[in-house]
Design an enzyme around this catalytic site. Sequence first.
Site, short mmCIF file in Angstrom:
data_model
loop_
_atom_site.label_atom_id
_atom_site.label_comp_id
_atom_site.label_asym_id
_atom_site.label_seq_id
_atom_site.Cartn_x
_atom_site.Cartn_y
_atom_site.Cartn_z
N LEU A 108 -19.45 44.48 124.68
CA LEU A 108 -19.12 43.95 126.04
C LEU A 108 -17.96 42.79 125.70
O LEU A 108 -17.97 42.10 124.82
CB LEU A 108 -20.29 42.87 126.68
CG LEU A 108 -21.57 43.98 127.16
CD1 LEU A 108 -22.76 42.94 127.16
CD2 LEU A 108 -21.09 44.82 128.22
N ASP A 109 -16.83 42.77 126.66
CA ASP A 109 -16.00 41.93 126.51
C ASP A 109 -16.49 40.51 126.81
O ASP A 109 -17.38 40.43 127.24
CB ASP A 109 -14.78 42.16 127.19
CG ASP A 109 -14.92 41.88 128.64
OD1 ASP A 109 -15.57 41.22 129.18
OD2 ASP A 109 -14.06 42.55 129.63
N ILE A 110 -15.45 39.60 126.35
CA ILE A 110 -15.95 38.02 126.39
C ILE A 110 -16.27 37.55 127.76
O ILE A 110 -17.08 36.69 127.96
CB ILE A 110 -14.78 37.08 126.11
CG1 ILE A 110 -15.12 35.97 125.49
CG2 ILE A 110 -13.50 37.08 126.80
CD1 ILE A 110 -14.06 34.83 124.81
N ARG A 306 -16.82 42.74 132.71
CA ARG A 306 -16.41 43.57 131.38
C ARG A 306 -15.13 43.97 131.38
O ARG A 306 -14.72 44.51 132.34
CB ARG A 306 -17.44 44.91 131.55
CG ARG A 306 -17.39 45.65 130.05
CD ARG A 306 -18.29 46.76 130.20
NE ARG A 306 -18.02 47.49 128.98
CZ ARG A 306 -18.18 48.57 128.64
NH1 ARG A 306 -18.45 49.68 129.60
NH2 ARG A 306 -18.15 49.27 127.61
#
Length: 306
Positions: A108-110, A306
């Site tokens: 999952l992105d930051i 996301r």
Amino acid sequence: MKDEKLQKALARMGLGSRRQMEEVIKAGRVSVNNGPATIGDRVTQGDEIRVDGRQIKYTAENEKRRRVLAYYKPEGEVCSAKDPEGRPTVFERLPKLTHDRWVMVGRLDINSTGLLLFTNDGEMAHRLMHPSSEVTREYAVRVLGEVTPEIARNLTAGVMLEDGMAQFEDIKEGGGEGVNKWYHVKLKEGRNREVRRLFESQGLKVSRLLRTRYGTIALPKELRTGRFLELDKKEINTLTDLVSLRPRYGTGLHGAAKEKQERIRNKPLKARRADSRGESSNAKPKSSASPASRGSRNTRDRNDKR
């Protein structure tokens, strides 16, 4: 005792994918019983394996206890073991392992939140992530704008992105007021920022995104952001069945560990987030008027993209 291919054993122990391990072996960085290793070598219990001179503790696949964690990723954490910018990572809050390592299942992105799975079984992680397994991921997404019937048809029929065709398996309305609407979507792959890019292809912007399910495992209702729960035998076996892996002896929780998880489930720990300096901080859950992404429950503690 059954042996296995060296590259598979290294991948299973979480050192990388099989292809990566093949490259490491070809580069002469691996030795078995003090001799240079080659692609196709087979290893078994008792063999001395070293990578870059460091001894790797080898445990036969059918003897190693399979473990899986469900982690509720907060916004601000990076999905990597180390970050060159010094930002907090999802691995920092996981329990330490001796002669083993956690392998992350998917990313999952930051700016995204929600369910991340971790396992000490590299082969299991590989199968759960591989596109050929077609493991379903589910997300609750808050979108700026309305998904019209035409847009919904486009997103489920397939959209050409810069890295190929992509589509949702399903998309359903999740409620919301004003210009921000919630939707629940499913897809069977996990390309970089795929959910967001699909909506952006239709001129819509995702403002929050939460992963609510990976395969057979749903984000536990009692789990708070920045916390993890270890899965028990029945839950782990549903995942292994999904990707055609045999159950393993000793899988699951036992004794004090099982009792501890039951206490956490009955009395959840407080949410934790990462602050702007990259340090952990306790925080009370924020309330939200957004729709429930876990059935009837409100989406709280979810700063999700996301």
